[in-house]
Design a protein around this motif. Structure first.
Motif, PDB file in Angstrom:
ATOM      1  N   LEU A  79       0.820  -1.200   0.000  1.00  0.00           N
ATOM      2  CA  LEU A  79       0.000   0.000   0.000  1.00  0.00           C
ATOM      3  C   LEU A  79       0.862   1.262   0.000  1.00  0.00           C
ATOM      4  O   LEU A  79       1.970   1.270   0.520  1.00  0.00           O
TER       5      LEU A  79
ATOM      6  N   ASP B 108      -2.536   5.595   1.722  1.00  0.00           N
ATOM      7  CA  ASP B 108      -3.545   4.564   1.966  1.00  0.00           C
ATOM      8  C   ASP B 108      -3.410   3.985   3.370  1.00  0.00           C
ATOM      9  O   ASP B 108      -4.402   3.756   4.060  1.00  0.00           O
TER      10      ASP B 108
ATOM     11  N   ILE C 236      -6.168   4.084   6.416  1.00  0.00           N
ATOM     12  CA  ILE C 236      -6.651   2.861   7.067  1.00  0.00           C
ATOM     13  C   ILE C 236      -6.400   2.930   8.571  1.00  0.00           C
ATOM     14  O   ILE C 236      -7.271   2.580   9.365  1.00  0.00           O
TER      15      ILE C 236
ATOM     16  N   LYS D 100      -8.899  -4.809   7.327  1.00  0.00           N
ATOM     17  CA  LYS D 100      -9.114  -3.616   6.498  1.00  0.00           C
ATOM     18  C   LYS D 100      -8.191  -3.614   5.279  1.00  0.00           C
ATOM     19  O   LYS D 100      -8.610  -3.253   4.180  1.00  0.00           O
TER      20      LYS D 100
ATOM     21  N   GLN E   8      -9.394  -6.215   2.807  1.00  0.00           N
ATOM     22  CA  GLN E   8     -10.586  -5.707   2.115  1.00  0.00           C
ATOM     23  C   GLN E   8     -10.205  -4.635   1.103  1.00  0.00           C
ATOM     24  O   GLN E   8     -10.681  -4.632  -0.023  1.00  0.00           O
ATOM     25  N   TYR E   9      -9.314  -3.739   1.500  1.00  0.00           N
ATOM     26  CA  TYR E   9      -8.873  -2.670   0.612  1.00  0.00           C
ATOM     27  C   TYR E   9      -8.204  -3.249  -0.633  1.00  0.00           C
ATOM     28  O   TYR E   9      -8.486  -2.835  -1.751  1.00  0.00           O
TER      29      TYR E   9
ATOM     30  N   ASP F 143     -10.807  -4.871  -2.846  1.00  0.00           N
ATOM     31  CA  ASP F 143     -11.591  -3.857  -3.559  1.00  0.00           C
ATOM     32  C   ASP F 143     -10.762  -3.221  -4.688  1.00  0.00           C
ATOM     33  O   ASP F 143     -11.283  -2.978  -5.776  1.00  0.00           O
ATOM     34  N   THR F 144      -9.500  -2.965  -4.419  1.00  0.00           N
ATOM     35  CA  THR F 144      -8.614  -2.367  -5.425  1.00  0.00           C
ATOM     36  C   THR F 144      -8.423  -3.308  -6.596  1.00  0.00           C
ATOM     37  O   THR F 144      -8.476  -2.911  -7.754  1.00  0.00           O
TER      38      THR F 144
END
Length: 192
Positions: free
Chosen positions: A120, A124, A128, A178, A181-182, A185-186
């Motif tokens: 990340l 980002d 988070i 998190k 999940q991030y 999603d990305t």
């Protein structure tokens, strides 16, 4: 924080001038350290507005206490400590007491691996980490970023060493979820 700093002015002159009340030196001190200290504030704050407040409060304390700097370590390290302490004070004022954890509960909490953070961007990661509750965020920052021991964190925040450990473990666990999940999603947004 936009303006460039004038690094031709020595740290020693910057400190002396700021103590003497020279506005140019005080402005230079701000320009030189504001970007790094804002990053410190962001790690502890709930949002950018709170980070700006911490930045302002921290600089007020730096200016008021410059005469206490003894040049026994780095000046930047001293300034950073002022900002970390300012953030901790802010946390104490705004937060409810961290929940105490028994030794039995402490031993059942898993220490989650947060290696996914490597992929990340810093922005980002900060976003988070800001999503954590103030208690988890503060303990996480003090331990992982600032390098405090659980004993030191306990003393700073008025909690037990076990509570500090459990808060860190919970923060890591939440961050792992998190981050996962991030990243999921990305990845989905890139495959569309």
């Amino acid at each position: 924080m936009d303006q460039k700093s004038n690094y031709t002015i020595s740290e020693s002159d910057l400190i002396k001038g700021s103590i003497a009340g020279d506005r140019r030196m005080q402005e230079e001190l701000y320009r030189r350290f504001a970007p790094k200290m804002y990053a410190v504030c962001l790690r502890y704050a709930n949002n950018t507005d709170d980070a700006q407040d911490l930045l302002q409060e921290g600089f007020i304390k730096v200016y008021k206490n410059l005469h206490r700097f003894r040049a026994e370590g780095s000046f930047e390290g001293w300034v950073r400590r002022v900002f970390v302490n300012t953030s901790i004070e802010h946390f104490r004022k705004k937060s409810a007491q961290l929940s105490s954890v028994s030794e039995k509960e402490e031993n059942t909490i898993e220490d989650a691996d947060i290696t996914a953070l490597d992929s990340l961007a810093e922005k980002d990661i900060i976003n988070i980490v800001q999503e954590l509750s103030p208690g988890y965020r503060t303990v996480f920052n003090l331990y992982v970023v600032e390098g405090y021991s659980h004993k030191e964190i306990g003393e700073l925040l008025g909690i037990s060493e076990g509570t500090s450990k459990s808060q860190l473990a919970r923060a890591k666990s939440i961050l792992q979820k998190k981050v996962t999940q991030y990243l999921s999603d990305t990845k989905k947004s890139f495959t569309r």
